[in-house]
Design a protein around this motif. Sequence first.
Motif, short mmCIF file in Angstrom:
data_model
loop_
_atom_site.label_atom_id
_atom_site.label_comp_id
_atom_site.label_asym_id
_atom_site.label_seq_id
_atom_site.Cartn_x
_atom_site.Cartn_y
_atom_site.Cartn_z
N GLU A 224 0.83 -1.21 0.00
CA GLU A 224 0.00 0.00 0.00
C GLU A 224 0.86 1.26 0.00
O GLU A 224 0.57 2.22 -0.72
N ASP A 225 1.94 1.25 0.78
CA ASP A 225 2.85 2.40 0.82
C ASP A 225 3.54 2.60 -0.52
O ASP A 225 3.72 3.73 -0.97
N GLU A 226 3.93 1.50 -1.16
CA GLU A 226 4.61 1.61 -2.44
C GLU A 226 3.66 2.17 -3.51
O GLU A 226 4.05 3.03 -4.30
N ILE A 227 2.44 1.71 -3.53
CA ILE A 227 1.46 2.23 -4.49
C ILE A 227 1.28 3.73 -4.28
O ILE A 227 1.24 4.51 -5.24
N GLU A 228 1.20 4.16 -3.03
CA GLU A 228 1.05 5.58 -2.72
C GLU A 228 2.27 6.37 -3.20
O GLU A 228 2.14 7.48 -3.72
N LEU A 229 3.43 5.79 -3.06
CA LEU A 229 4.66 6.44 -3.52
C LEU A 229 4.62 6.63 -5.04
O LEU A 229 4.93 7.71 -5.55
N PHE A 230 4.22 5.58 -5.76
CA PHE A 230 4.08 5.70 -7.22
C PHE A 230 3.03 6.74 -7.59
O PHE A 230 3.24 7.52 -8.54
N ARG A 231 1.94 6.78 -6.88
CA ARG A 231 0.90 7.79 -7.17
C ARG A 231 1.47 9.20 -7.07
O ARG A 231 1.19 10.05 -7.91
N LYS A 232 2.27 9.44 -6.04
CA LYS A 232 2.84 10.77 -5.85
C LYS A 232 3.78 11.12 -7.00
O LYS A 232 3.72 12.22 -7.55
N VAL A 233 4.65 10.20 -7.38
CA VAL A 233 5.59 10.47 -8.47
C VAL A 233 4.82 10.69 -9.78
O VAL A 233 5.13 11.62 -10.53
N TYR A 234 3.83 9.87 -10.04
CA TYR A 234 3.03 10.04 -11.26
C TYR A 234 2.26 11.36 -11.24
O TYR A 234 2.18 12.05 -12.26
N ALA A 235 1.68 11.70 -10.11
CA ALA A 235 0.93 12.97 -10.00
C ALA A 235 1.87 14.15 -10.22
O ALA A 235 1.51 15.11 -10.92
N ASP A 236 3.05 14.09 -9.64
CA ASP A 236 4.03 15.17 -9.84
C ASP A 236 4.42 15.27 -11.32
O ASP A 236 4.49 16.37 -11.87
N GLY A 237 4.68 14.11 -11.94
CA GLY A 237 5.04 14.10 -13.35
C GLY A 237 3.92 14.60 -14.25
O GLY A 237 4.16 15.31 -15.23
N LYS A 238 2.70 14.27 -13.88
CA LYS A 238 1.54 14.75 -14.65
C LYS A 238 1.39 16.26 -14.49
O LYS A 238 1.18 16.98 -15.47
N ALA A 239 1.53 16.75 -13.27
CA ALA A 239 1.42 18.19 -13.00
C ALA A 239 2.51 18.99 -13.74
O ALA A 239 2.26 20.10 -14.19
#
Length: 187
Positions: A113-128
């Motif tokens: 769950e923590d790893e998925i959240e970490l990927f979400r943050k990196v993807y969200a930052d990259g999308k932004a």
Amino acid sequence: MDVARQLFAKNGLENTTMNDIARASGKGRRTLYTYFKSKEDVYYAVIESELERLSDKMDEVATKKIPPQDKIIELIYTHLNMIKETVMRNGNLRAAFFRNIWMVEKVRKNFDEDEIELFRKVYADGKADGEFDIDNVELVADITHYCIKGLEVPFICGRLGHGMTPEASKPLVAKVVYGALGKSITK
């Protein structure tokens, strides 16, 4: 924990007793039973401590000041290399890892769950930042996590990219990942 990890690695889960752990750690059996109901509970605690090491390393990569596309590739390789190193370092735990994957799955739920959240943050930052063309960050993070998880056993056993060095495989992995993220390779 370290004493128990070493015993499990040397003797395996089945051949390690609470007496063995108590004796090797210089503690009484009663002391062990104060903290753990069984050797399986000790085993879970050992696995959790190993996953904390992996999680700390992943967090370290996530905080690097590098472009998000490079961060994703480094996270993938860090995950696979740390899982392999952990399994290989732990001798007979290796057999338990492969034989009782559901036991390991139960213990690693929080890490996943923590790893998925970490990927979400990196993807969200990259999308932004306009680096990634992703419609659903949550889904892409889930897919990334489960794809990497599915590569663990072939990677550990040396069946993935057999004979390839990380230097040779990273551009190929990057091409797949960047294509999925709507990012063209400019390097």
